[in-house]
Design an enzyme around this catalytic site. Structure first.
Site, PDB file in Angstrom:
ATOM      1  N   HIS A  94     -13.284   2.573  -0.769  1.00  0.00           N
ATOM      2  CA  HIS A  94     -13.305   1.516   0.254  1.00  0.00           C
ATOM      3  C   HIS A  94     -13.811   0.202  -0.336  1.00  0.00           C
ATOM      4  CE1 HIS A  94     -13.962   4.684   3.657  1.00  0.00           C
ATOM      5  NE2 HIS A  94     -12.675   4.372   3.616  1.00  0.00           N
ATOM      6  N   ARG A 131     -13.807  15.433   6.737  1.00  0.00           N
ATOM      7  CA  ARG A 131     -14.567  15.705   5.496  1.00  0.00           C
ATOM      8  C   ARG A 131     -16.037  15.921   5.826  1.00  0.00           C
ATOM      9  NH1 ARG A 131     -12.675  10.293   2.672  1.00  0.00           N
ATOM     10  NH2 ARG A 131     -10.650  10.336   3.679  1.00  0.00           N
ATOM     11  N   ARG A 134      -2.502  -1.855  -3.567  1.00  0.00           N
ATOM     12  CA  ARG A 134      -3.704  -1.042  -3.426  1.00  0.00           C
ATOM     13  C   ARG A 134      -3.584   0.137  -4.379  1.00  0.00           C
ATOM     14  NH1 ARG A 134      -5.295   3.694  -0.091  1.00  0.00           N
ATOM     15  NH2 ARG A 134      -7.467   3.818  -0.665  1.00  0.00           N
ATOM     16  N   GLU A 153      -8.304  -5.458   4.560  1.00  0.00           N
ATOM     17  CA  GLU A 153      -8.111  -5.068   3.162  1.00  0.00           C
ATOM     18  C   GLU A 153      -6.876  -5.734   2.566  1.00  0.00           C
ATOM     19  OE1 GLU A 153      -8.881  -1.041   4.737  1.00  0.00           O
ATOM     20  OE2 GLU A 153      -9.575  -0.590   2.721  1.00  0.00           O
ATOM     21  N   ASN A 205       0.869  -1.169   0.000  1.00  0.00           N
ATOM     22  CA  ASN A 205       0.000   0.000   0.000  1.00  0.00           C
ATOM     23  C   ASN A 205       0.907   1.220   0.000  1.00  0.00           C
ATOM     24  OD1 ASN A 205      -1.779   2.085   0.414  1.00  0.00           O
ATOM     25  ND2 ASN A 205      -2.872   1.097   2.102  1.00  0.00           N
TER      26      ASN A 205
END
Ligand code: ADP
Length: 380
Positions: free
Chosen positions: A161, A222, A71, A366, A12
């Protein structure tokens, strides 16, 4: 003779850090895990140097790596599934850098560094958008603006996601003992960034993030959903450029702005709210309210969910936020079991026995999903 293990490295590669995990995919056992930080800022100069450090850290384990999974933030409309990053696919992915100017160069830089360091080892890109894009219908995925803009600039809902939503969908099907192609869920990934997905027959029919990860739920920093006219109004009144407004909405809003807690960290917010702080209380209620709102909507869209699944740092660990969300789901016949809800970070049903729809915690993984996809794509 067949090798006893199948080594898959998961990378990642972010803008300033590189995280990795090494799996033996014969057993799915994790062999190693690590992090290289401050790339280009006092640490390694670039991703190739960061990867050299990974090889040094892995020592003997770096030998005989069979496959590498990466990723990648954005797969646009091109990548509807994970894909081997051949020259042609790298060229396609490079055209998507505009959608993730911070992440995409680092993601793709990590792949190029692996090509050089692990010569001949195949690299697979696992896109955060692919699970959504594969099955999301246009009525959910398109914005109601003149299609000429959508076509010209690739403006649409992509969702993010995806790797996490896919992992928990597969795990939920197994847990519920249902075939993947028949499972209907509302999956809630609640962390610093948060999103929900509506899963019908094992595929995504809607998700809360959009063209970028700014849309949907109220997140750490956010704002999530907001009237576009509000954005234009602030820009005009405060004379803000698009880049400045982007920073305000992505980095200076959300739980942080409402709750007055740096980064909008959920633990800090809960502690502050417990002391009676009204801003922190409002922030938590906004998070819970909007999550419940989407759970209700998505339960309708999937034609009745078999389960509501929660994951991510908040979903897996915060009994308080889970309770605040489920409290609002009475109309769906969903009830919490306060004792079961004390659980943290493990697969568990937290709803009460009589709940019409079970609420299930499934910790996400993940990295393992990326490793599984890598093996699957290369086995084709
Ligand atoms: P990211 O989106 O960066 O991967 P995570 O999924 O790790 O983030 O989620 C981070 C969030 O999870 C933070 O808001 C943090 O406060 C929250 N969190 C982590 N552990 C707990 C806990 N024990 N109780 C409540 N919240 C927690």
């Amino acid at each position: 003779m067949k090798k006893a293990i199948r080594k898959v490295l998961v990378v990642n590669s972010g803008s300033s850090s590189l995280k990795y995990q090494l799996f033996d995919m014969k057993t799915e056992a994790r062999l190693a895990k690590g992090l290289v930080e401050r790339i280009g800022a006092g640490g390694p100069a670039n991703h190739a140097e960061a990867l050299a450090k990974v090889v040094a850290d892995l020592g003997e384990l770096a030998n005989g790596i069979d496959e590498i999974g990466h990723r990648v933030l954005h797969g646009g409309e091109v990548f509807k599934d994970s894909a081997q990053m051949t020259k042609a696919n790298m060229a396609k992915a490079k055209k998507l850098v505009k959608f993730g100017p911070l992440h995409m160069p680092a993601n793709l830089g990590g792949i190029e560094a692996c090509e050089k360091i692990f010569k001949g080892v195949p690299n697979v890109g696992v896109f955060d958008t692919a699970f959504h894009i594969a099955t999301m219908p246009d009525c959910a995925g398109m914005y109601a603006i003149d299609p000429k803009y959508c076509k010209k600039y690739g403006i649409r809902k992509y969702g993010f996601h995806g790797t996490s939503h896919k992992f928990i969908t597969q795990a939920a099907a197994k847990f519920l003992k249902k075939p993947l192609a028949k499972v209907n869920l509302v999956t809630c990934h609640l962390g610093n960034g948060s999103s929900l997905a509506a899963i019908k027959n094992g595929g995504v029919v809607d998700t809360t993030m959009g063209l970028t990860p700014l849309a949907g739920l109220v997140m750490g920093t956010r704002c999530g959903d907001i009237d576009a006219a509000a954005v234009l109004s602030i820009m005009e009144s405060e004379k803000k450029s698009p880049a400045e407004m982007d920073r305000i909405l992505n980095k200076e809003s959300g739980l942080q702005a409402v709750g007055g807690v740096k980064g909008g960290d959920c633990r800090d917010l809960c502690a502050k709210a417990a002391k009676g702080d009204r801003g922190a209380e409002l922030a938590l209620e906004m998070l819970a309210y909007r999550t419940a709102l989407y759970i209700g909507a998505y339960n309708t869209i999937v034609g009745g969910a078999d389960a509501i699944i929660m994951t991510g740092g908040i979903g897996e660990n915060s009994s308080e936020v889970r309770a605040r969300i489920v409290k609002r789901l009475g109309a769906l016949g969903i009830k919490l079991d306060p004792k079961a809800n004390k659980v943290r970070g493990e697969i568990a049903v937290v709803s009460a026995k009589g709940s019409k729809i079970p609420v299930v915690i499934i910790p996400t993984n993940e990295e393992l999903m990326i490793a599984r996809d890598t093996v699957r794509v290369l086995a084709k």
